[in-house]
Design a protein around this motif. Structure first.
Motif, PDB file in Angstrom:
ATOM      1  N   ILE A  79      -4.296  -0.337   8.228  1.00 20.51           N
ATOM      2  CA  ILE A  79      -3.165  -0.744   7.381  1.00 20.51           C
ATOM      3  C   ILE A  79      -2.184  -1.509   8.260  1.00 20.51           C
ATOM      4  CG2 ILE A  79      -1.253   0.066   5.958  1.00 20.51           C
ATOM      5  CD1 ILE A  79      -2.931   2.442   5.151  1.00 20.51           C
ATOM      6  N   ARG A  80      -2.181  -2.813   8.100  1.00 17.24           N
ATOM      7  CA  ARG A  80      -1.375  -3.652   8.984  1.00 17.24           C
ATOM      8  C   ARG A  80       0.117  -3.523   8.711  1.00 17.24           C
ATOM      9  NH1 ARG A  80      -4.564  -9.137   7.837  1.00 17.24           N
ATOM     10  NH2 ARG A  80      -4.579  -8.150   5.785  1.00 17.24           N
ATOM     11  N   ARG A  81       0.478  -3.266   7.456  1.00 15.81           N
ATOM     12  CA  ARG A  81       1.894  -3.125   7.106  1.00 15.81           C
ATOM     13  C   ARG A  81       2.101  -1.781   6.419  1.00 15.81           C
ATOM     14  NH1 ARG A  81       3.628  -9.112   4.718  1.00 15.81           N
ATOM     15  NH2 ARG A  81       3.177 -10.299   6.646  1.00 15.81           N
ATOM     16  N   PRO A  82       2.312  -0.738   7.188  1.00 17.03           N
ATOM     17  CA  PRO A  82       2.496   0.587   6.578  1.00 17.03           C
ATOM     18  C   PRO A  82       3.784   0.663   5.772  1.00 17.03           C
ATOM     19  CG  PRO A  82       2.989   0.661   8.919  1.00 17.03           C
ATOM     20  CD  PRO A  82       2.418  -0.693   8.655  1.00 17.03           C
ATOM     21  N   ALA A  83       3.815   1.585   4.844  1.00 20.43           N
ATOM     22  CA  ALA A  83       5.029   1.802   4.059  1.00 20.43           C
ATOM     23  C   ALA A  83       6.137   2.347   4.965  1.00 20.43           C
ATOM     24  CB  ALA A  83       4.753   2.775   2.919  1.00 20.43           C
ATOM     25  N   ALA A  84       7.358   2.157   4.543  1.00 21.63           N
ATOM     26  CA  ALA A  84       8.502   2.594   5.333  1.00 21.63           C
ATOM     27  C   ALA A  84       8.624   4.115   5.316  1.00 21.63           C
ATOM     28  CB  ALA A  84       9.779   1.968   4.781  1.00 21.63           C
ATOM     29  N   PRO A  85       9.245   4.683   6.338  1.00 25.21           N
ATOM     30  CA  PRO A  85       9.514   6.126   6.321  1.00 25.21           C
ATOM     31  C   PRO A  85      10.300   6.514   5.065  1.00 25.21           C
ATOM     32  CG  PRO A  85       9.979   5.211   8.489  1.00 25.21           C
ATOM     33  CD  PRO A  85       9.720   4.040   7.586  1.00 25.21           C
ATOM     34  N   GLY A  86       9.862   7.586   4.424  1.00 22.13           N
ATOM     35  CA  GLY A  86      10.539   8.058   3.222  1.00 22.13           C
ATOM     36  C   GLY A  86      10.092   7.398   1.935  1.00 22.13           C
ATOM     37  N   ASP A  87       9.279   6.347   2.023  1.00 17.01           N
ATOM     38  CA  ASP A  87       8.793   5.652   0.827  1.00 17.01           C
ATOM     39  C   ASP A  87       7.538   6.374   0.326  1.00 17.01           C
ATOM     40  OD1 ASP A  87       7.993   3.968  -1.193  1.00 17.01           O
ATOM     41  OD2 ASP A  87       7.641   2.218   0.102  1.00 17.01           O
ATOM     42  N   ALA A  88       7.726   7.455  -0.399  1.00 19.58           N
ATOM     43  CA  ALA A  88       6.602   8.283  -0.828  1.00 19.58           C
ATOM     44  C   ALA A  88       5.637   7.500  -1.713  1.00 19.58           C
ATOM     45  CB  ALA A  88       7.113   9.527  -1.547  1.00 19.58           C
ATOM     46  N   GLU A  89       6.166   6.755  -2.679  1.00 14.81           N
ATOM     47  CA  GLU A  89       5.296   6.004  -3.585  1.00 14.81           C
ATOM     48  C   GLU A  89       4.498   4.937  -2.842  1.00 14.81           C
ATOM     49  OE1 GLU A  89       7.365   4.461  -6.919  1.00 14.81           O
ATOM     50  OE2 GLU A  89       7.953   6.430  -7.707  1.00 14.81           O
ATOM     51  N   GLY A  90       5.166   4.241  -1.934  1.00 12.33           N
ATOM     52  CA  GLY A  90       4.476   3.217  -1.166  1.00 12.33           C
ATOM     53  C   GLY A  90       3.390   3.809  -0.279  1.00 12.33           C
ATOM     54  N   GLN A  91       3.671   4.942   0.343  1.00  9.97           N
ATOM     55  CA  GLN A  91       2.670   5.597   1.179  1.00  9.97           C
ATOM     56  C   GLN A  91       1.473   6.059   0.358  1.00  9.97           C
ATOM     57  OE1 GLN A  91       4.596   8.676   3.507  1.00  9.97           O
ATOM     58  NE2 GLN A  91       6.247   7.308   4.104  1.00  9.97           N
ATOM     59  N   GLN A  92       1.733   6.637  -0.807  1.00  6.15           N
ATOM     60  CA  GLN A  92       0.631   7.086  -1.660  1.00  6.15           C
ATOM     61  C   GLN A  92      -0.193   5.908  -2.154  1.00  6.15           C
ATOM     62  OE1 GLN A  92       2.128   9.795  -4.748  1.00  6.15           O
ATOM     63  NE2 GLN A  92       3.713  10.437  -3.298  1.00  6.15           N
ATOM     64  N   ARG A  93       0.466   4.811  -2.476  1.00  6.44           N
ATOM     65  CA  ARG A  93      -0.250   3.628  -2.947  1.00  6.44           C
ATOM     66  C   ARG A  93      -1.196   3.102  -1.856  1.00  6.44           C
ATOM     67  NH1 ARG A  93       3.810   1.315  -4.605  1.00  6.44           N
ATOM     68  NH2 ARG A  93       4.314   0.034  -2.802  1.00  6.44           N
ATOM     69  N   LEU A  94      -0.712   3.068  -0.606  1.00  6.73           N
ATOM     70  CA  LEU A  94      -1.544   2.589   0.491  1.00  6.73           C
ATOM     71  C   LEU A  94      -2.673   3.567   0.805  1.00  6.73           C
ATOM     72  CD1 LEU A  94       1.083   1.052   2.935  1.00  6.73           C
ATOM     73  CD2 LEU A  94      -0.722  -0.162   1.701  1.00  6.73           C
ATOM     74  N   LEU A  95      -2.404   4.860   0.730  1.00  2.39           N
ATOM     75  CA  LEU A  95      -3.463   5.843   0.949  1.00  2.39           C
ATOM     76  C   LEU A  95      -4.566   5.690  -0.087  1.00  2.39           C
ATOM     77  CD1 LEU A  95      -1.526   9.114   1.891  1.00  2.39           C
ATOM     78  CD2 LEU A  95      -3.119   7.845   3.350  1.00  2.39           C
ATOM     79  N   ARG A  96      -4.169   5.516  -1.330  1.00  2.35           N
ATOM     80  CA  ARG A  96      -5.181   5.345  -2.374  1.00  2.35           C
ATOM     81  C   ARG A  96      -5.977   4.074  -2.140  1.00  2.35           C
ATOM     82  NH1 ARG A  96      -4.371   5.903  -8.954  1.00  2.35           N
ATOM     83  NH2 ARG A  96      -6.553   5.570  -9.489  1.00  2.35           N
ATOM     84  N   ALA A  97      -5.294   2.989  -1.772  1.00  2.97           N
ATOM     85  CA  ALA A  97      -5.998   1.726  -1.502  1.00  2.97           C
ATOM     86  C   ALA A  97      -6.952   1.880  -0.326  1.00  2.97           C
ATOM     87  CB  ALA A  97      -4.983   0.615  -1.235  1.00  2.97           C
ATOM     88  N   ALA A  98      -6.529   2.622   0.701  1.00  2.00           N
ATOM     89  CA  ALA A  98      -7.380   2.840   1.873  1.00  2.00           C
ATOM     90  C   ALA A  98      -8.633   3.632   1.490  1.00  2.00           C
ATOM     91  CB  ALA A  98      -6.603   3.563   2.962  1.00  2.00           C
ATOM     92  N   LEU A  99      -8.455   4.671   0.696  1.00  4.13           N
ATOM     93  CA  LEU A  99      -9.601   5.472   0.274  1.00  4.13           C
ATOM     94  C   LEU A  99     -10.546   4.663  -0.598  1.00  4.13           C
ATOM     95  CD1 LEU A  99      -7.801   8.870  -0.480  1.00  4.13           C
ATOM     96  CD2 LEU A  99      -9.294   8.359   1.466  1.00  4.13           C
ATOM     97  N   GLU A 100     -10.004   3.879  -1.508  1.00  3.98           N
ATOM     98  CA  GLU A 100     -10.845   3.049  -2.376  1.00  3.98           C
ATOM     99  C   GLU A 100     -11.625   2.026  -1.552  1.00  3.98           C
ATOM    100  OE1 GLU A 100     -11.531   3.352  -5.460  1.00  3.98           O
ATOM    101  OE2 GLU A 100      -9.928   4.543  -6.394  1.00  3.98           O
ATOM    102  N   ALA A 101     -10.956   1.418  -0.569  1.00  5.45           N
ATOM    103  CA  ALA A 101     -11.632   0.427   0.269  1.00  5.45           C
ATOM    104  C   ALA A 101     -12.756   1.065   1.070  1.00  5.45           C
ATOM    105  CB  ALA A 101     -10.625  -0.249   1.194  1.00  5.45           C
ATOM    106  N   ALA A 102     -12.501   2.262   1.611  1.00  2.00           N
ATOM    107  CA  ALA A 102     -13.529   2.954   2.391  1.00  2.00           C
ATOM    108  C   ALA A 102     -14.686   3.401   1.511  1.00  2.00           C
ATOM    109  CB  ALA A 102     -12.914   4.152   3.110  1.00  2.00           C
TER     110      ALA A 102
END
Length: 223
Positions: free
Chosen positions: A189-212
């Motif tokens: 993940i080249r551009r991680p979500a900001a600290p405290g951005d729960a929705e952004g972090q969850q969105r990236l985690l889901r995208a990472a899992l889907e990609a894998a």
């Protein structure tokens, strides 16, 4: 062990298990290299003075509260502000509640990210975690890298978990750092979500899992 030595050790063989269940139907186990442990004397801190690094792990119930956690060793500045960036247990719990994943495995694990002698890790501690994850019935293990020093540990642990029969996803911020380490699946993940951005972090985690999940052979995906 250097990255060059690890490449020589793993050359020609990458353990692989096909991840069958879709992400939304998967039970996800969490493993990190952030050096997390329980405060209040409930767990011993990692032994930073041990030659070759401390190869032991710490086990946490899925319901653990973050105010009860401490970290041994250095972390990137954003992760010091928000531990979910390298130990995203709260985010996985929220994803299970929203049905983005089926469930979170009952226990999560952390290793130190400063291991330089892999023999004790490979001989005992790593396989122990791998088979615990298998016994929990996890469909996939998310292995989170905490800074560059934890990358070698994450690669070795991911390989051990795959050898136990459970697919893995190694999550890092640098694709080049993952390539060549013999990991089955990696997501950078080249551009991680900001600290405290729960929705952004969850969105990236889901995208990472889907990609894998979409990988059908060892490789690294960039987001």
């Amino acid at each position: 062990m250097t990255e060059t030595e690890l490449r020589e050790l793993t050359a020609g063989f990458v353990p692989w298990n096909q991840w069958v269940r879709p992400v939304a139907e998967s039970k996800v186990a969490l493993v990190a290299t952030a050096g997390v442990y329980l405060k209040h004397g409930l767990q011993e801190p990692y032994d930073d003075g041990r030659p070759g690094g401390d190869p032991s792990f710490r086990e946490f119930p899925v319901v653990v509260r973050y105010e009860d956690l401490a970290v041994a060793g250095p972390l990137p500045a954003p992760a010091r502000e928000d531990l979910n960036l390298v130990f995203p247990l709260e985010r996985l719990r929220a994803m299970a509640e929203s049905r983005a994943i089926d469930a979170v495995a009952p226990f999560a694990y952390s290793f130190s990210g400063t291991i330089t002698d892999p023999v004790p890790l490979l001989a005992g501690y790593g396989p122990s975690v791998a088979y615990r994850i298998r016994r929990m019935g996890a469909d996939v293990a998310l292995v989170c890298v905490a800074g560059g020093t934890g990358r070698l540990t994450a690669a070795l642990v991911a390989r051990l978990i795959e050898l136990a029969g459970v697919p893995t996803v190694v999550l890092d911020g640098e694709a080049d750092g993952l390539r060549g380490l013999g990991i089955p699946r990696g997501v950078a993940i080249r551009r991680p979500a900001a600290p405290g951005d729960a929705e952004g972090q969850q969105r990236l985690l889901r995208a990472a899992l889907e990609a894998a999940w979409g990988l059908h052979e060892p490789g690294v995906v960039e987001l």
